[in-house]
Design a protein around this motif. Structure first.
Motif, PDB file in Angstrom:
ATOM      1  N   TYR A   1     -10.108  -0.074   2.232  1.00 44.12           N
ATOM      2  CA  TYR A   1     -10.099  -0.991   1.086  1.00 44.12           C
ATOM      3  C   TYR A   1     -11.477  -1.035   0.427  1.00 44.12           C
TER       4      TYR A   1
ATOM      5  N   LYS B   1      -9.524  -6.449  -2.912  1.00 38.94           N
ATOM      6  CA  LYS B   1      -8.876  -5.578  -3.895  1.00 38.94           C
ATOM      7  C   LYS B   1      -8.145  -6.364  -4.975  1.00 38.94           C
TER       8      LYS B   1
ATOM      9  N   SER C   1     -12.624   0.277  -3.295  1.00 40.21           N
ATOM     10  CA  SER C   1     -12.959  -0.786  -4.248  1.00 40.21           C
ATOM     11  C   SER C   1     -14.361  -0.629  -4.827  1.00 40.21           C
TER      12      SER C   1
ATOM     13  N   LYS D   1       0.831  -1.218   0.000  1.00 38.60           N
ATOM     14  CA  LYS D   1       0.000   0.000   0.000  1.00 38.60           C
ATOM     15  C   LYS D   1       0.855   1.253   0.000  1.00 38.60           C
TER      16      LYS D   1
ATOM     17  N   GLU E   1      -8.350  -0.023   8.075  1.00 38.38           N
ATOM     18  CA  GLU E   1      -7.798  -0.494   6.795  1.00 38.38           C
ATOM     19  C   GLU E   1      -8.876  -1.170   5.958  1.00 38.38           C
TER      20      GLU E   1
ATOM     21  N   GLY F   1      -9.781  -7.041   3.230  1.00 37.65           N
ATOM     22  CA  GLY F   1      -9.716  -5.917   2.298  1.00 37.65           C
ATOM     23  C   GLY F   1      -8.729  -6.167   1.176  1.00 37.65           C
ATOM     24  N   PHE F   2      -7.576  -6.737   1.510  1.00 35.60           N
ATOM     25  CA  PHE F   2      -6.549  -7.035   0.511  1.00 35.60           C
ATOM     26  C   PHE F   2      -7.088  -8.003  -0.541  1.00 35.60           C
TER      27      PHE F   2
ATOM     28  N   CYS G   1      -7.624  -6.753   7.773  1.00 38.35           N
ATOM     29  CA  CYS G   1      -6.805  -6.208   6.680  1.00 38.35           C
ATOM     30  C   CYS G   1      -6.741  -7.173   5.508  1.00 38.35           C
TER      31      CYS G   1
END
Length: 301
Positions: A186, A142, A190, A74, A182, A138-139, A135
């Protein structure tokens, strides 16, 4: 003078990874140099270990150390979903390793075999933690292929995570709160706001930040406490204006507490492994320099 002193310490003492991060963020350095250094910490299974997180010297892949890699991704604005580092992380997350079907483990049994801070010690009875799971959700949203089982899993996990957040609101763990922030960021970026009530999430996070920030600033220099920079990195953050006064104060605090060698005090320590802690402490000083200098540049301009 704060910048030159900080820069000198980085060049004299930092790991190659942190020198590359410094160059990228402040000297028009190469994103590729950061990624080359970061790759050295990635294992065959795609996860990260090898003391990427300086408080844990476990060479094996772990969720927390892998999360640190996602933070650096990020930080340098890596958007290429097909980059080998990102694909490796997705491979690790989809493998089921260190995952119980709902959350990724916060600590691992193998941590106990290597030098580590006491908070990364593994205990057989572990409480549910969304650090770093929130986190990772969210990763995945994405970067994962939208037709993959991993993406489908993340769409389910995000609802579980948000329900947990609301049930346990307000939380006292600043690091878990930062993971939910976070996740919020995200999701917002997105454009997948249909996964949860993003406006409600925003409102609750504003209250949550107020709840967990340490407003007694006399503790900031000596104790491991919660400062606004943990949640707010830029003036464009959704949470900056509502915390402007304390965020701006942190800039002055940073400038007023720099040590003569360009560093800032590390306000935590390990009980065991004193030799390794001295090395890790030095690594943390470089990381904190990067965070502080970046914060000042973003908030003060």
């Amino acid at each position: 003078m704060y910048y030159e002193q900080a820069r000198n310490f980085i060049y004299r003492n930092a790991r190659p990874l942190d020198i590359a991060r410094w160059k990228y963020l402040f000297e028009n350095g190469s994103k590729e140099d950061v990624l080359i250094s970061l790759t050295a910490y990635q294992n065959e299974d795609g996860g990260f270990g090898n003391a990427l997180e300086p408080d844990c010297w476990n060479p094996n892949s772990s969720p927390v150390q892998t999360w640190v890699a996602t933070k650096i991704i990020k930080e340098i604005n890596l958007e290429d979903k097909n980059h080998p580092i990102i694909q490796g992380i997705l491979k690790y997350l989809s493998s089921g390793k260190d995952f119980d079907g709902h959350t990724w483990s916060n600590t691992l049994a193998t941590n106990n075999d290597y030098p580590h801070a006491p908070w990364w010690n593994f205990e057989t009875s572990q409480e549910i933690s969304y650090n770093p799971t929130a986190c990772f959700i969210g990763f995945i949203l994405k970067f994962a292929d939208k037709n993959s089982k991993l993406f489908e899993l993340a769409c389910s996990l995000v609802k579980e995570a948000y329900n947990y957040f609301k049930i346990h609101f307000p939380m006292d763990s600043m690091h878990t709160v930062s993971c939910f922030i976070e996740l919020y960021e995200y999701i917002k970026k997105s454009s997948m706001n249909d996964l949860l009530d993003i406006e409600e999430f925003n409102t609750l996070l504003h209250q949550q930040i107020k709840h967990v920030i340490t407003y007694d600033t006399s503790k900031w220099a000596v104790d491991y406490v919660c400062k606004p920079s943990l949640f707010i990195g830029t003036k464009t953050s959704d949470f900056y204006m509502n915390n402007k006064e304390i965020s701006d104060y942190e800039c002055e605090f940073i400038l007023n507490t720099q040590e003569p060698d360009g560093t800032w005090a590390i306000t935590w320590s390990w009980i065991d492994y004193p030799e390794q802690w001295n090395i890790s402490k030095n690594w943390w000083k470089s990381d904190l320099i990067i965070r502080n200098v970046r914060y000042i540049k973003e908030i003060r301009g």
